[in-house]
Design an enzyme around this catalytic site. Structure first.
Site, PDB file in Angstrom:
ATOM      1  CG  ASP A  67      -0.374  -0.636   2.444  1.00  0.00           C
ATOM      2  OD1 ASP A  67       0.858  -0.577   2.611  1.00  0.00           O
ATOM      3  OD2 ASP A  67      -1.131  -1.196   3.246  1.00  0.00           O
ATOM      4  CG  ASP A 136      -9.088  -1.194  11.798  1.00  0.00           C
ATOM      5  OD1 ASP A 136      -8.159  -1.928  11.378  1.00  0.00           O
ATOM      6  OD2 ASP A 136      -9.487  -0.187  11.175  1.00  0.00           O
ATOM      7  CG  HIS A 138      -6.075  -2.187   8.739  1.00  0.00           C
ATOM      8  ND1 HIS A 138      -6.115  -0.946   9.330  1.00  0.00           N
ATOM      9  CD2 HIS A 138      -4.762  -2.534   8.736  1.00  0.00           C
ATOM     10  CE1 HIS A 138      -4.892  -0.576   9.651  1.00  0.00           C
ATOM     11  NE2 HIS A 138      -4.053  -1.514   9.305  1.00  0.00           N
ATOM     12  CD  GLU A 143      -8.862   0.981   7.881  1.00  0.00           C
ATOM     13  OE1 GLU A 143      -8.918  -0.011   8.616  1.00  0.00           O
ATOM     14  OE2 GLU A 143      -8.175   1.996   8.156  1.00  0.00           O
TER      15      GLU A 143
HETATM   16  C1  F6R Z   1       1.283  -1.581   6.103  1.00  0.00           C
HETATM   17  C2  F6R Z   1      -0.043  -2.203   6.136  1.00  0.00           C
HETATM   18  C3  F6R Z   1      -0.841  -2.225   7.376  1.00  0.00           C
HETATM   19  C4  F6R Z   1      -0.026  -2.537   8.629  1.00  0.00           C
HETATM   20  C5  F6R Z   1      -0.927  -2.512   9.852  1.00  0.00           C
HETATM   21  C6  F6R Z   1      -0.156  -2.821  11.118  1.00  0.00           C
HETATM   22  O1  F6R Z   1       1.880  -1.716   4.828  1.00  0.00           O
HETATM   23  O2  F6R Z   1      -0.492  -2.683   5.134  1.00  0.00           O
HETATM   24  O3  F6R Z   1      -1.852  -3.194   7.257  1.00  0.00           O
HETATM   25  O4  F6R Z   1       0.570  -3.801   8.480  1.00  0.00           O
HETATM   26  O5  F6R Z   1      -1.528  -1.267   9.954  1.00  0.00           O
HETATM   27  O6  F6R Z   1       0.740  -1.779  11.348  1.00  0.00           O
HETATM   28  P1  F6R Z   1       1.873  -1.917  12.434  1.00  0.00           P
HETATM   29  O7  F6R Z   1       2.735  -3.055  11.979  1.00  0.00           O
HETATM   30  O8  F6R Z   1       2.606  -0.622  12.384  1.00  0.00           O
HETATM   31  O9  F6R Z   1       1.208  -2.198  13.720  1.00  0.00           O
END
Ligand code: F6R
Length: 260
Positions: A67, A136, A138, A143
């Site tokens: 992303d 959450d 995702h 989301e």
């Molecule tokens: C990042 C992504 C997100 C993160 C998620 C967890 O490229 O796709 O799904 O993996 O928000 O973030 P952290 O690892 O910072 O807790």
């Protein structure tokens, strides 16, 4: 789905690095799916170390990011392309031209997203996809409520995700509202999914993804649909799992030939 519970973040990073190394050493043209955020940092540190000290080469690899933020100015250190360069790709022998990310600057967003899907397909698909999970639930930046069949497209971050990610920015208002993200259908096309989660803040989301119903309300539950999904957790992230004892028994008795 295989669930592996390990003592801490470093052990999680080492096991994930083993899976990436296996792909790098066995595939002629390895294709890596890379996540950003905190969860894969120990994995990237371990891969950098193996590159430096053990000759692990990325020379034939291609990488695709999950992303990218929309609207961050060129040169912003939190653009995910900049983050992955800083954490991994510019610090190993992975050629810059083979590191791809969704184009968060695109004037024609649907065309840029379609081009990203086409680039992944042209590379032969992703061999191993590293994933984190949002508090959450995702996956990528899909989301809650995202279609389980979605492809790369623009999404709006939830207030909770923006608050979670504010730690990377000067303040909560600096976090972009929009992102381009691989869809859940895109992610499910990868040959091996490796979801990494550490810390108690992920325990509820992990429990919902692994043991809850398959539902768009928890996008990471889509891993239940994949024939080769591995969830690697530290003890704190595994706290909400009702079947933790069973997962430990399975992993403890696993034949060595099976790998991850
Ligand atoms: C990042 C992504 C997100 C993160 C998620 C967890 O490229 O796709 O799904 O993996 O928000 O973030 P952290 O690892 O910072 O807790």
């Amino acid at each position: 789905m295989e669930v592996v519970i390990l003592p801490g973040a470093d052990a999680v990073g080492r096991l994930a690095a083993d899976a990436v190394e296996a792909v790098l050493r066995t595939r002629e043209r390895p294709v890596l799916g890379l996540a950003t955020g905190s969860s894969p940092l120990a994995t990237y540190a371990e891969l950098r170390r193996r590159h430096r000290e053990a000759g692990l080469s990325f020379a034939h690899a291609t990488a695709f990011l999950l992303d990218e933020y929309v609207g961050l100015p060129a040169g912003h250190p939190q653009r995910y392309r900049a983050v992955i360069d800083a954490e991994l790709t510019s610090r190993v022998d992975l050629h810059d031209s083979r590191v791809h990310s969704p184009d968060g600057d695109a004037a024609d967003v649907p065309a840029a997203c379609a081009a990203y899907e086409a680039a992944i397909a042209a590379a032969g698909g992703v061999d191993v996809q590293l994933l984190g999970i949002g508090s959450d639930g995702h996956l990528g930046f899909n989301e809650p409520g995202s279609s389980l069949a979605s492809r790369t497209r623009i999404k709006t971050l939830t207030a909770r995700t923006r608050a979670d990610n504010a730690r990377f920015f000067a303040g909560p208002d600096e976090v972009p509202h929009h992102v381009l993200t691989q869809g859940i259908g895109t992610i499910l096309d990868a040959r091996h999914l490796l979801l990494l989660a550490t810390g108690e803040g992920k325990a509820d989301a992990v429990a919902a993804a692994v043991e809850g119903p398959l539902a768009a309300a928890c996008p990471a539950s889509a891993l239940q649909l994949h024939p080769h999904a591995t969830v690697v957790l530290d003890e704190a992230a595994a706290k909400g799992l009702a079947r933790a004892g069973y997962y430990r028994e399975v992993y403890g008795g696993k034949p060595a030939w099976q790998g991850l």
